[in-house]
Each structure stands twice: as structure tokens, then as C-alpha cells.
Design an enzyme around this catalytic site. Structure first.
Site, PDB file in Angstrom:
ATOM      1  N   ASP A  76     -53.340  35.717  38.660  1.00  0.00           N
ATOM      2  CA  ASP A  76     -52.133  35.480  39.444  1.00  0.00           C
ATOM      3  C   ASP A  76     -51.864  36.658  40.395  1.00  0.00           C
ATOM      4  OD1 ASP A  76     -49.755  33.703  39.687  1.00  0.00           O
ATOM      5  OD2 ASP A  76     -48.664  35.486  39.038  1.00  0.00           O
ATOM      6  N   GLU A  94     -56.146  34.677  42.805  1.00  0.00           N
ATOM      7  CA  GLU A  94     -55.196  34.135  43.775  1.00  0.00           C
ATOM      8  C   GLU A  94     -54.846  35.267  44.734  1.00  0.00           C
ATOM      9  OE1 GLU A  94     -50.741  32.167  44.091  1.00  0.00           O
ATOM     10  OE2 GLU A  94     -51.097  33.917  42.861  1.00  0.00           O
TER      11      GLU A  94
END
Ligand code: GLC
Ligand code: CA
Length: 510
Positions: free
Chosen positions: A200, A258
Site C-alpha cells: 500500500d 501501489e
């Protein structure tokens, strides 16, 4: 081809755990629900799952606020449920990757609770507490979810940093104990058999310690290239360290990051044989339905990553963006375009990511304001609608009101007509979007060969070995080449492609 690591050309399926399948009637999807749907996922033909966070969490950002990195929230099940899910998935030949959230914890994580309770506690150094300036926060940084990125710790007069909600304090990755803790967290899940991690906000972990101001462009951009105080050089040694951990394990364990920037050189710099395996590239996701623009974007992705020796990744939907058919015009038009995209997504070389419900052609759902849950909606006073519309639970059956998702009330309301797009409805229709996805996943090429063909304005044509992928974006019509028509995005296509459709043709053997 066969001895290349599985992730180079894998089709990943993203499961937003809360919204996939509820097994116990509390209206919230869970691990046992996922396990019960493995036959569906196997029949769909995906290679790997990516599960969004299921860790203990106050759920302020629906799990992206982690209070314990090495357990399962009772809302979603237990560690035993997790182990059983992984074992059953592996038995069916499906890999399991999980979300890891290293940029920030929940404010309920014991580290942060210690840090707030006692300013001399060693855990305080794990976070970004800094003195204020001129009676205000240390600088003008803003949160991605609206408002300042700093919150005052009233007892000490210092501020702590949070790039997302104030309940998601950012960790200080310059602090050795943070790095050491995450080594252990990665090993904990690798030991349990996970095949990889989705990292993330992977570009954000280290911040420039001088805290320089950053100017957000207006209007807002979907990309974070302007976040110059992030993307620090320290990320490279960190990801090398993580790579060494993954490489200690057998079975080609992997990372996909990401990184929400537009500059592909930046993305490519993290993807290397001694750093991360894959990185999302969101440039095509934010591209318009425009053949020339899409072709340029695809080219840029392939050339930049190709130089780095890494496979490309292709993403058109995830839990943070408006559903594809809606972005592409909605209704029948959006639906046709989204179906054409399925053949593009699975026709391109590299790793493909599909988001749950994309295989059903789900549109963005207009959740009533009083039912919205996303902190983005609430923290911007409704100025930004947020992401609930793409997170509505999946319709499995035609049976209202919950369409097989739950025996209780779903955590987000499901529209009355959702059953029309249900798995049950689409499974019996050979022309449905679900059937198209299944065929595409079965027939997709799994090698690196790729070459553009010249094609008329408004179209894209490329070869993947003996397979030709044709997309008619907005030309009046496009003639299909000789060969066997393997798959078309709409029924009734035989010799020409109308606008907003795509096809795969296998070249004749003569
Ligand atoms: C990522 C996630 C998003 C989350 C945010 C904060 O962008 O995809 O859902 O809100 O990080 O963790
Ligand atoms: Ca449940």
C-alpha cells in the site's frame, strides 16, 4: 515460457474482503465467505487473488488502518480461517497475495497508543512527531483525504503526521525498529504460505526529513508526482531488503507496489531483479477512451518497464476508483467499452489485475449520502463523494434483497435491480460479461511477445505471437483479418468490428 515465474503473466483478481461474500449474516464479507467461493474463482480462471486488509482494525479506512499486522480481525474470521483459505486456494491452483500497509498504522495500534500515552516511550520514535511552527503545524502538508496532514498531540504540543485520516498516523521509516518490525511481519505471512504482497502507498514510506513544502496542482490530479518530499532514495535499499526476505522462501514469492505516480521512470526504478517484482501502473486506468492516447500510454509502459526487464501491469479498476463502465460513459455504451477493455486487459503482455465485479460489468452505484461510509466523503464534508460506489457487495444470485451476499443487512445498500447482473444470471448466458471474462482468461496468451500493427485511426491492433488483438475504439468499422475468430467482445461479430468492441483472431496456419 513455462519456467518463468508465475507472476510475470498472472491474472490477479482483487477481493475487497468486506464486499465479496458474507458467511455469518453480519452483512460484512469474510474469509470463510471467500473460501466458499473458490470454485467460482477457479472456474473464472484467475491465477492469483489479492485480498484487501483483513487485519484487526477499527475500520476507519475499512482495514487500511491496521491495529495488529499479524492477526485477523474477528469481523473477517481467524488465523485458522486464513490458513484454510490459503490451503484450499493452493489446492485449486490459485495463489494468494495479501495487502501490506507499511506507511501508517491505526491510532489503535499498541505502538501508537504507547506513543501518545508517554512521550518518552520508545515507540514514540516509530511515528512522525514534530514540533509546530508559528503556533501551527510543522508545515502545510495536506492529507489525501482532506484537511491538514498534521494533528496536535495536546499533551506535548507536538504534531504527528498522517497522510490519510488522523486515525492513520504515518510511521517513521528512518527509525530502525520500524524496519525490523516489518521484516518480521513479512516473514510471519510468508511462513503461513502467502505468495506475495501488494504494498500500500509504496512510494510514501520515507519523508524528506527537512519537511519541505509541496504544492498540489489544481485542479486535483489522480497522480502524486508532485509529492516531492515522498519517494525518497531510501526506498531502494528498503525494497532490496524486502526482496532478500522474499527470496529466502521457495515458490517465487512476490511484491507488487501501489505507486500512484504518472512518471513511469519513477515506477520502473522500483522494479528490478533485486527490488520489487511488479508495480501497478495507473496511467492507462486514468486514460480516456481514445485509441491514440491509449496506444501512447501502452507504449510508454512497455518501453519503460521493458528497459528495466520487468513485466508491465495492467489495471482498469480497483477499490479506489469509479467503476469502468461508468467512467466510460455508463449505460449500454459504458458496458460495451468495458467489455472491449476485457480483451485489451487480458490481451496485453504482463500481469493483469481485475477487481471483483469487473467480470460482471458492474457500474458505479450511487450510494445515498446518509449510507456512505468512506472517510473521503465525510472528511471533505461531502465535496468528494468517495469510493463507496465501487465497493457495494457482489450480487451472486437473482434473489433480492441481498442477492446471495449475506443473510443479514449488507454494510452498503444493494440496489433492487442488482440481480440482473448477478453471477447466477450471467452464468446461464453465454454472451454475458462473465462468460466473456471466462473465455478471455482461458484463451489469453501467456508469453512476452508483442508487436503493434499499423491500424486505422481510432483503432488499436497488436500481435501476440499467432494471436491478433483488435480494438475498435471509435472508427466507423474495422475489418477483421483472416484467421479464426477466437473471441469477440459482443455477440454477432463475424467479419467487422463496430466501434467500442474488440476481438481476438488466431492467424491461419497456412
Ligand atoms: C491506498 C489504498 C486505499 C487506502 C489508502 C490508505 O491508496 O488503496 O484504499 O485508503 O491507501 O491506506
Ligand atoms: Ca461476515
Amino acid at each position: 515460457m513455462t519456467d518463468q515465474p508465475w507472476w510475470r503473466c498472472a491474472a490477479f483478481y482483487q477481493i475487497y474482503v468486506r464486499s465479496f461474500q458474507d458467511s455469518n449474516g453480519d452483512g460484512i464479507g469474510d474469509l470463510e465467505g471467500i473460501r466458499s467461493r473458490l470454485p467460482y474463482l477457479q472456474a473464472l480462471g484467475v491465477d492469483a487473488l489479492w485480498l484487501t486488509p483483513f487485519y484487526p482494525s477499527p475500520q476507519v479506512d475499512h482495514g487500511y488502518d491496521v491495529a495488529d499486522y499479524t492477526d485477523v480481525d474477528p469481523l473477517f474470521g481467524t488465523l485458522t480461517d486464513f490458513d484454510e483459505l490459503v490451503a484450499d486456494a493452493h489446492e485449486r491452483g490459485i495463489k494468494v497475495t495479501i495487502d501490506i500497509v507499511p506507511n501508517h498504522t491505526s491510532d489503535q495500534h499498541p505502538w501508537f497508543r504507547n506513543a501518545i500515552a508517554d512521550a518518552s516511550h520508545p515507540d514514540r520514535k516509530r511515528y512522525m512527531f514534530r514540533p509546530g511552527r508559528n503556533g501551527g503545524p510543522p508545515n502545510g502538508w495536506t492529507s489525501a483525504f482532506g484537511g491538514p496532514a498534521w494533528t496536535l498531540d495536546e499533551r506535548t504540543g507536538e504534531y504527528y503526521l498522517h497522510f490519510f485520516t488522523r486515525e492513520q498516523p504515518d510511521l517513521d521509516w528512518h527509525h530502525a525498529s520500524v524496519q525490523e518490525s516489518f521484516d518480521e511481519i513479512l516473514r510471519f505471512w510468508l511462513d503461513r504460505g502467502v505468495d506475495g504482497f501488494r504494498i500500500d502507498v509504496a512510494h510514501a514510506l520515507f519523508k524528506d526529513q527537512d519537511l519541505p513544502e509541496m504544492v498540489e496542482p489544481t485542479p486535483r490530479r489522480p497522480f502524486g508526482d508532485w509529492l516531492s518530499a515522498l519517494m525518497q532514495p531510501e526506498l531502494h535499499p528498503l525494497y532490496r531488503r524486502w526482496r532478500r526476505i522474499a527470496d529466502e522462501y521457495s515458490g517465487d514469492r512476490m511484491y507488487v507496489s501501489e505507486i500512484t505516480v504518472e512518471n513511469q521512470d519513477t515506477i520502473a526504478s522500483y522494479v528490478a531483479s533485486d527490488q520489487l517484482h511488479l508495480s501497478f501502473d495507473f496511467t492507462l486506468l486514468h486514460e480516456q477512451w481514445d485509441a491514440a492516447k491509449m496506444r501512447v500510454t501502452i507504449d510508454r509502459v512497455l518501453t519503460t518497464l521493458g528497459v528495466a526487464g520487468a513485466p508491465a501491469t495492467w489495471v482498469f479498476e480497483n477499490h479506489d476508483v469509479t467503476r469502468l463502465p461508468t467512467r466510460y460513459g455508463g449505460g449500454e455504451l459504458g458496458r460495451r467499452r468495458a467489455r472491449a477493455v476485457a480483451l485489451l486487459l487480458f490481451g496485453l503482455p504482463g500481469a493483469a489485475f481485475a477487481y471483483q465485479g469487473q467480470e460482471l460489468g458492474l457500474e458505479e452505484i450511487d450510494v445515498p449520502d446518509d449510507k456512505r461510509e468512506d472517510p473521503i466523503f465525510h472528511r471533505t464534508g461531502g465535496a468528494r463523494k468517495g469510493r463507496d460506489g465501487c465497493r457495494v457487495p457482489l450480487p451472486w444470485t437473482t434473489e433480492p434483497p441481498t442477492f446471495g451476499f449475506s443473510a443479514g443487512e449488507p454494510w452498503l445498500p444493494m440496489p433492487e435491480d442488482l440481480g440482473l447482473l448477478s453471477v447466477e444470471e450471467q452464468e446461464r448466458d453465454p454472451d454475458s460479461t462473465l462468460s466473456l471474462f471466462r473465455s478471455a482468461l482461458r484463451l489469453r496468451p501467456r508469453h512476452d511477445r508483442f508487436a503493434w500493427r499499423d491500424s486505422p485511426r481510432g483503432t488499436m491492433i497488436f500481435d501476440r505471437g499467432d494471436l491478433t488483438c483488435l480494438v475498435n475504439v471509435d472508427a466507423s468499422e474495422l475489418e477483421l483479418p483472416d484467421g479464426e475468430l477466437l473471441l469477440a467482445s459482443e455477440p454477432g461479430i463475424t467479419t467487422t468490428l463496430p466501434p467500442n468492441t474488440a476481438a481476438w483472431v488466431r492467424k491461419g496456419t497456412t
